[in-house]
Design a protein around this motif. Structure first.
Motif, short mmCIF file in Angstrom:
data_model
loop_
_atom_site.label_atom_id
_atom_site.label_comp_id
_atom_site.label_asym_id
_atom_site.label_seq_id
_atom_site.Cartn_x
_atom_site.Cartn_y
_atom_site.Cartn_z
N ALA A 1 64.81 -27.10 11.31
CA ALA A 1 64.71 -25.66 11.56
C ALA A 1 64.67 -24.89 10.25
O ALA A 1 63.91 -23.93 10.09
N LYS A 2 65.47 -25.31 9.29
CA LYS A 2 65.48 -24.64 7.99
C LYS A 2 64.13 -24.77 7.31
O LYS A 2 63.61 -23.81 6.73
N SER A 3 63.53 -25.96 7.38
CA SER A 3 62.24 -26.17 6.72
C SER A 3 61.14 -25.37 7.39
O SER A 3 60.18 -24.94 6.73
N ALA B 1 74.82 -29.21 8.45
CA ALA B 1 73.84 -29.31 7.37
C ALA B 1 73.24 -30.71 7.25
O ALA B 1 72.19 -30.89 6.63
N GLY C 1 61.63 -22.49 8.90
CA GLY C 1 61.93 -21.07 8.84
C GLY C 1 62.12 -20.45 10.20
O GLY C 1 61.80 -19.28 10.42
N SER D 1 59.13 -32.60 9.59
CA SER D 1 58.67 -31.43 8.85
C SER D 1 57.23 -31.62 8.39
O SER D 1 56.40 -30.70 8.47
N ALA E 1 63.58 -16.42 9.84
CA ALA E 1 63.96 -17.13 11.05
C ALA E 1 63.36 -16.37 12.23
O ALA E 1 63.21 -15.17 12.19
N PRO F 1 64.62 -24.51 1.28
CA PRO F 1 65.09 -23.21 1.76
C PRO F 1 63.99 -22.45 2.48
O PRO F 1 62.82 -22.53 2.10
N SER F 2 64.37 -21.72 3.51
CA SER F 2 63.39 -20.94 4.27
C SER F 2 63.66 -19.45 4.06
O SER F 2 64.77 -19.04 3.80
N SER G 1 64.72 -20.18 13.90
CA SER G 1 66.02 -20.39 14.52
C SER G 1 65.98 -21.69 15.32
O SER G 1 64.90 -22.25 15.58
N GLU H 1 68.92 -29.26 12.45
CA GLU H 1 69.24 -28.13 11.58
C GLU H 1 68.39 -28.15 10.31
O GLU H 1 67.90 -27.10 9.86
N GLN H 2 68.21 -29.32 9.74
CA GLN H 2 67.38 -29.43 8.54
C GLN H 2 65.92 -29.08 8.84
O GLN H 2 65.25 -28.41 8.04
#
Length: 200
Positions: A31-33, A23, A35, A186, A199, A195-196, A37, A28-29
């Motif tokens: 990819a989350k932003s 996290a 949305g 980002s 994916a 949060p997204s 994988s 990883e951050q």
């Protein structure tokens, strides 16, 4: 899919040793932003072209080429600093970056590619000082090379230096640094960190 191809700071090396929790890592951050994988192909000691296997410094262009075949939607290429430790000269390292971009071109220019330039390393501590010896003084010469290459290829090049705080070991990034890098990337990709919903 987001592809991040880089070295120990992409992998998430903690300045105190070991690896940051997932996290806390910038790939990883990011990819989350976005949305999407993630394929985090960060590897400690990875170089663009110069090698010194006795020091764990090796290139892996074949893995880059294979990953491009997966047609990622977003890509971040974050290599170059370890080539200095392996004895590379900035001009040689810049030529290698061009070769990696050539691979991207021949793969059909999949996704949107951003270059994360090597950061200066002015205050190395412990074993890292020995690893880089005097070569760390060449690190500032890489940024203008990256920027010129990015301009030729009509790509965005992110300079990490203004985003980074003081590193305890002079080379690896803190959790705060990772968050700042993720935020900057980002914004380049036009997403907002948070949060997204999906994916892919």
């Amino acid at each position: 899919m987001l592809l991040c191809f880089g070295d120990s700071n992409c992998w998430g090396w903690h300045p105190a040793g070991g690896r940051h929790p997932a996290a806390d890592r910038w790939p990883e951050q990011l990819a989350k932003s976005l949305g999407h994988s993630l394929r985090n192909l960060g590897q400690p000691g990875r170089t663009l072209v110069c090698e010194d296997p006795s020091l764990g410094l090796v290139s892996d262009r074949a893995s880059w080429q294979a990953a491009l075949a997966e047609q990622p939607a977003y890509l971040v290429l974050a290599l170059g600093i370890n080539d200095l430790a392996a004895g590379g000269h900035p001009a040689e390292i810049g030529q290698a970056l061009e070769a990696y971009l050539g691979d991207w071109h021949h793969a059909g220019r999949p996704g949107r590619l951003v270059l994360l330039a090597p950061a200066p390393i002015p205050a190395l501590q412990g074993a890292w000082r020995s690893l880089f010896s005097a070569s760390h003084t060449l690190a500032p010469a890489l940024l203008p090379l990256w920027q010129a290459i990015a301009e030729r290829w009509q790509l965005t090049c992110v300079d990490p230096a203004p985003l980074l705080g003081d590193s305890p070991d002079g080379l690896h990034w803190t959790a705060q640094d990772h968050a700042a890098i993720a935020q900057a990337l980002s914004q380049v990709f036009g997403a907002s960190v948070g949060p997204s919903a999906s994916a892919g």
